[in-house]
Design a protein around this motif. Structure first.
Motif, PDB file in Angstrom:
ATOM      1  N   PRO A 121     -72.557 -50.906 -35.672  1.00  0.00           N
ATOM      2  CA  PRO A 121     -71.146 -50.536 -35.540  1.00  0.00           C
ATOM      3  C   PRO A 121     -70.768 -49.527 -36.624  1.00  0.00           C
ATOM      4  O   PRO A 121     -71.320 -49.552 -37.732  1.00  0.00           O
ATOM      5  CB  PRO A 121     -70.417 -51.871 -35.749  1.00  0.00           C
ATOM      6  CG  PRO A 121     -71.431 -52.910 -35.398  1.00  0.00           C
ATOM      7  CD  PRO A 121     -72.750 -52.361 -35.820  1.00  0.00           C
ATOM      8  N   LEU A 122     -69.847 -48.647 -36.299  1.00  0.00           N
ATOM      9  CA  LEU A 122     -69.476 -47.571 -37.213  1.00  0.00           C
ATOM     10  C   LEU A 122     -69.114 -48.085 -38.599  1.00  0.00           C
ATOM     11  O   LEU A 122     -69.613 -47.577 -39.615  1.00  0.00           O
ATOM     12  CB  LEU A 122     -68.302 -46.780 -36.623  1.00  0.00           C
ATOM     13  CG  LEU A 122     -67.739 -45.650 -37.483  1.00  0.00           C
ATOM     14  CD1 LEU A 122     -68.778 -44.538 -37.652  1.00  0.00           C
ATOM     15  CD2 LEU A 122     -66.461 -45.102 -36.860  1.00  0.00           C
ATOM     16  N   GLU A 123     -68.250 -49.087 -38.662  1.00  0.00           N
ATOM     17  CA  GLU A 123     -67.786 -49.582 -39.957  1.00  0.00           C
ATOM     18  C   GLU A 123     -68.934 -50.164 -40.774  1.00  0.00           C
ATOM     19  O   GLU A 123     -69.004 -49.988 -41.994  1.00  0.00           O
ATOM     20  CB  GLU A 123     -66.696 -50.639 -39.761  1.00  0.00           C
ATOM     21  CG  GLU A 123     -65.410 -50.127 -39.141  1.00  0.00           C
ATOM     22  CD  GLU A 123     -65.507 -49.926 -37.630  1.00  0.00           C
ATOM     23  OE1 GLU A 123     -66.544 -50.346 -37.032  1.00  0.00           O
ATOM     24  OE2 GLU A 123     -64.581 -49.339 -37.051  1.00  0.00           O
ATOM     25  N   GLN A 124     -69.856 -50.851 -40.113  1.00  0.00           N
ATOM     26  CA  GLN A 124     -70.989 -51.448 -40.811  1.00  0.00           C
ATOM     27  C   GLN A 124     -71.925 -50.374 -41.351  1.00  0.00           C
ATOM     28  O   GLN A 124     -72.419 -50.470 -42.485  1.00  0.00           O
ATOM     29  CB  GLN A 124     -71.744 -52.385 -39.874  1.00  0.00           C
ATOM     30  CG  GLN A 124     -72.866 -53.165 -40.538  1.00  0.00           C
ATOM     31  CD  GLN A 124     -73.540 -54.132 -39.584  1.00  0.00           C
ATOM     32  OE1 GLN A 124     -72.971 -54.492 -38.546  1.00  0.00           O
ATOM     33  NE2 GLN A 124     -74.746 -54.560 -39.921  1.00  0.00           N
ATOM     34  N   ALA A 125     -72.176 -49.346 -40.557  1.00  0.00           N
ATOM     35  CA  ALA A 125     -73.045 -48.255 -40.993  1.00  0.00           C
ATOM     36  C   ALA A 125     -72.449 -47.533 -42.188  1.00  0.00           C
ATOM     37  O   ALA A 125     -73.143 -47.233 -43.170  1.00  0.00           O
ATOM     38  CB  ALA A 125     -73.275 -47.278 -39.841  1.00  0.00           C
ATOM     39  N   MET A 126     -71.140 -47.269 -42.143  1.00  0.00           N
ATOM     40  CA  MET A 126     -70.487 -46.570 -43.249  1.00  0.00           C
ATOM     41  C   MET A 126     -70.461 -47.427 -44.501  1.00  0.00           C
ATOM     42  O   MET A 126     -70.645 -46.928 -45.620  1.00  0.00           O
ATOM     43  CB  MET A 126     -69.078 -46.143 -42.834  1.00  0.00           C
ATOM     44  CG  MET A 126     -69.079 -45.010 -41.811  1.00  0.00           C
ATOM     45  SD  MET A 126     -67.431 -44.536 -41.237  1.00  0.00           S
ATOM     46  CE  MET A 126     -66.654 -43.994 -42.774  1.00  0.00           C
ATOM     47  N   ASN A 145     -70.298 -38.443 -38.440  1.00  0.00           N
ATOM     48  CA  ASN A 145     -69.631 -37.519 -37.515  1.00  0.00           C
ATOM     49  C   ASN A 145     -70.292 -36.154 -37.444  1.00  0.00           C
ATOM     50  O   ASN A 145     -70.534 -35.620 -36.360  1.00  0.00           O
ATOM     51  CB  ASN A 145     -68.150 -37.366 -37.888  1.00  0.00           C
ATOM     52  CG  ASN A 145     -67.383 -36.491 -36.913  1.00  0.00           C
ATOM     53  OD1 ASN A 145     -67.617 -35.296 -36.820  1.00  0.00           O
ATOM     54  ND2 ASN A 145     -66.451 -37.089 -36.189  1.00  0.00           N
ATOM     55  N   ALA A 146     -70.575 -35.546 -38.598  1.00  0.00           N
ATOM     56  CA  ALA A 146     -71.031 -34.157 -38.622  1.00  0.00           C
ATOM     57  C   ALA A 146     -72.530 -34.007 -38.386  1.00  0.00           C
ATOM     58  O   ALA A 146     -73.033 -32.895 -38.297  1.00  0.00           O
ATOM     59  CB  ALA A 146     -70.658 -33.511 -39.960  1.00  0.00           C
ATOM     60  N   SER A 147     -73.244 -35.113 -38.280  1.00  0.00           N
ATOM     61  CA  SER A 147     -74.685 -35.070 -38.036  1.00  0.00           C
ATOM     62  C   SER A 147     -74.957 -35.214 -36.535  1.00  0.00           C
ATOM     63  O   SER A 147     -74.044 -35.205 -35.712  1.00  0.00           O
ATOM     64  CB  SER A 147     -75.380 -36.201 -38.790  1.00  0.00           C
ATOM     65  OG  SER A 147     -75.162 -37.436 -38.139  1.00  0.00           O
ATOM     66  N   THR A 148     -76.210 -35.386 -36.208  1.00  0.00           N
ATOM     67  CA  THR A 148     -76.585 -35.609 -34.813  1.00  0.00           C
ATOM     68  C   THR A 148     -76.110 -36.965 -34.300  1.00  0.00           C
ATOM     69  O   THR A 148     -76.157 -37.202 -33.091  1.00  0.00           O
ATOM     70  CB  THR A 148     -78.114 -35.513 -34.653  1.00  0.00           C
ATOM     71  OG1 THR A 148     -78.743 -36.384 -35.603  1.00  0.00           O
ATOM     72  CG2 THR A 148     -78.600 -34.095 -34.888  1.00  0.00           C
ATOM     73  N   PHE A 149     -75.612 -37.841 -35.175  1.00  0.00           N
ATOM     74  CA  PHE A 149     -75.046 -39.110 -34.717  1.00  0.00           C
ATOM     75  C   PHE A 149     -73.810 -38.876 -33.846  1.00  0.00           C
ATOM     76  O   PHE A 149     -73.577 -39.587 -32.883  1.00  0.00           O
ATOM     77  CB  PHE A 149     -74.653 -39.994 -35.903  1.00  0.00           C
ATOM     78  CG  PHE A 149     -75.799 -40.683 -36.578  1.00  0.00           C
ATOM     79  CD1 PHE A 149     -76.995 -40.907 -35.926  1.00  0.00           C
ATOM     80  CD2 PHE A 149     -75.666 -41.139 -37.888  1.00  0.00           C
ATOM     81  CE1 PHE A 149     -78.048 -41.561 -36.546  1.00  0.00           C
ATOM     82  CE2 PHE A 149     -76.712 -41.791 -38.527  1.00  0.00           C
ATOM     83  CZ  PHE A 149     -77.906 -41.999 -37.859  1.00  0.00           C
ATOM     84  N   ASP A 150     -72.963 -37.893 -34.250  1.00  0.00           N
ATOM     85  CA  ASP A 150     -71.791 -37.513 -33.453  1.00  0.00           C
ATOM     86  C   ASP A 150     -70.916 -38.734 -33.145  1.00  0.00           C
ATOM     87  O   ASP A 150     -70.538 -38.981 -32.006  1.00  0.00           O
ATOM     88  CB  ASP A 150     -72.250 -36.834 -32.155  1.00  0.00           C
ATOM     89  CG  ASP A 150     -71.130 -36.068 -31.451  1.00  0.00           C
ATOM     90  OD1 ASP A 150     -70.154 -35.705 -32.126  1.00  0.00           O
ATOM     91  OD2 ASP A 150     -71.251 -35.839 -30.237  1.00  0.00           O
ATOM     92  N   ARG A 151     -70.566 -39.506 -34.209  1.00  0.00           N
ATOM     93  CA  ARG A 151     -69.759 -40.720 -34.049  1.00  0.00           C
ATOM     94  C   ARG A 151     -68.304 -40.439 -34.440  1.00  0.00           C
ATOM     95  O   ARG A 151     -68.009 -39.499 -35.173  1.00  0.00           O
ATOM     96  CB  ARG A 151     -70.311 -41.859 -34.921  1.00  0.00           C
ATOM     97  CG  ARG A 151     -71.787 -42.160 -34.748  1.00  0.00           C
ATOM     98  CD  ARG A 151     -72.136 -43.177 -33.713  1.00  0.00           C
ATOM     99  NE  ARG A 151     -71.479 -44.457 -33.818  1.00  0.00           N
ATOM    100  CZ  ARG A 151     -72.003 -45.517 -34.454  1.00  0.00           C
ATOM    101  NH1 ARG A 151     -73.161 -45.420 -35.111  1.00  0.00           N
ATOM    102  NH2 ARG A 151     -71.364 -46.664 -34.440  1.00  0.00           N
ATOM    103  N   LYS A 152     -67.401 -41.301 -33.996  1.00  0.00           N
ATOM    104  CA  LYS A 152     -65.969 -41.081 -34.198  1.00  0.00           C
ATOM    105  C   LYS A 152     -65.516 -41.570 -35.577  1.00  0.00           C
ATOM    106  O   LYS A 152     -64.927 -42.638 -35.726  1.00  0.00           O
ATOM    107  CB  LYS A 152     -65.171 -41.758 -33.088  1.00  0.00           C
ATOM    108  CG  LYS A 152     -65.364 -41.108 -31.736  1.00  0.00           C
ATOM    109  CD  LYS A 152     -64.572 -41.804 -30.639  1.00  0.00           C
ATOM    110  CE  LYS A 152     -63.076 -41.599 -30.809  1.00  0.00           C
ATOM    111  NZ  LYS A 152     -62.314 -42.094 -29.630  1.00  0.00           N
ATOM    112  N   ALA A 193     -65.503 -37.645 -30.744  1.00  0.00           N
ATOM    113  CA  ALA A 193     -66.005 -37.349 -32.083  1.00  0.00           C
ATOM    114  C   ALA A 193     -65.903 -35.851 -32.369  1.00  0.00           C
ATOM    115  O   ALA A 193     -65.568 -35.444 -33.483  1.00  0.00           O
ATOM    116  CB  ALA A 193     -67.449 -37.822 -32.218  1.00  0.00           C
ATOM    117  N   ALA A 194     -66.173 -35.026 -31.362  1.00  0.00           N
ATOM    118  CA  ALA A 194     -66.078 -33.573 -31.536  1.00  0.00           C
ATOM    119  C   ALA A 194     -64.642 -33.141 -31.797  1.00  0.00           C
ATOM    120  O   ALA A 194     -64.396 -32.229 -32.603  1.00  0.00           O
ATOM    121  CB  ALA A 194     -66.632 -32.859 -30.309  1.00  0.00           C
ATOM    122  N   ASP A 195     -63.671 -33.778 -31.143  1.00  0.00           N
ATOM    123  CA  ASP A 195     -62.254 -33.468 -31.399  1.00  0.00           C
ATOM    124  C   ASP A 195     -61.888 -33.797 -32.843  1.00  0.00           C
ATOM    125  O   ASP A 195     -61.163 -33.042 -33.506  1.00  0.00           O
ATOM    126  CB  ASP A 195     -61.355 -34.274 -30.464  1.00  0.00           C
ATOM    127  CG  ASP A 195     -61.457 -33.840 -29.014  1.00  0.00           C
ATOM    128  OD1 ASP A 195     -61.644 -32.636 -28.763  1.00  0.00           O
ATOM    129  OD2 ASP A 195     -61.352 -34.715 -28.134  1.00  0.00           O
TER     130      ASP A 195
END
Length: 231
Positions: A121-126, A145-152, A193-195
């Motif tokens: 999950p995003l929060e856990q990874a961060m 976000n800015a890597s190939t992960f492209d997460r929100k 994520a791109a937005d």
């Protein structure tokens, strides 16, 4: 009993600001070939304090080109790394943080690989990223976000934070983590994520032009109508 108070007005402000910024500056979309590996983005963030993006890009590319892997970079002494980080504003600090960060990843994972973070999950990874030396909220969000992960995840730099404070969307003295925590719940749900990445890049452009740290040029600012400071 809890009552549904409806959508947060700040969400509409984010939508309007996005449209106004695109109208003013045009689209600023990160092309696929500019989405680097999460490891590259992490290194870039760790060494990049108060350094122009182009210089940090060159330093990060240079380290990988010379040594061939982040594991081999981790083997170099701090003095050797400092020699190769002279483009950075604080090369000795960058070298110390970089070595400590890479070594911490290797100690836990056996190699400098972040690929499996995409399964968390995003929060856990961060949260895990922020346990690493030299990694704070901006860095962890950038990796996601800015890597190939492209997460929100919303990347917050000094320009972004300053503008959100001036617009009244976050508390006046909010640091990066508090700004992130205030903004994420009000991000328009339809944004990808791109937005979110484009929003950050547009605000960076705004901060370099109209909403500068000193003597902001409020006249003509595309988001002035929604700004508490400039209206």
């Amino acid at each position: 009993m809890q009552f549904d108070l409806g959508p947060d007005n700040r969400t509409d402000i984010l939508r309007r600001s996005q449209s106004a910024l695109i109208e003013c500056f045009g689209r600023i979309v990160r092309p696929p070939d500019k989405r680097r590996s999460p490891e590259w983005v992490l290194v870039h963030g760790v060494i990049g304090a108060q350094t122009k993006t182009a210089a940090s890009n060159a330093s990060t590319d240079g380290l990988l080109a010379e040594f061939g892997s982040w594991e081999r970079v981790a083997e170099r002494s701090e003095d050797e790394l400092e020699e190769r980080l002279q483009r950075q504003s604080f090369p000795s600090v960058a070298a110390k943080r970089l070595k400590a960060c890479l070594q911490a990843i290797i100690e836990e994972r056996g190699s400098v690989s972040l690929a499996d973070l995409s399964n968390l999950p995003l929060e856990q990874a961060m949260a895990w990223l922020e346990t690493l030396p030299g990694v704070a909220r901006k860095n962890s969000a950038g990796v996601m976000n800015a890597s190939t992960f492209d997460r929100k995840a919303m990347v917050i730099d000094g320009h972004h934070r300053r503008i959100m404070q001036r617009m009244g969307l976050v508390p006046p003295k909010a640091d990066t983590a508090r700004t992130y925590d205030a903004l994420m719940p009000i991000v328009p749900p339809e944004w990808s994520a791109a937005d979110m990445d484009e929003h950050h890049l547009l605000l960076k452009k705004l901060g370099q032009t109209f909403c500068r740290p000193r003597a902001p040029q409020c006249e003509g600012c595309p988001v002035r109508n929604d700004c508490r400071t400039g209206s």
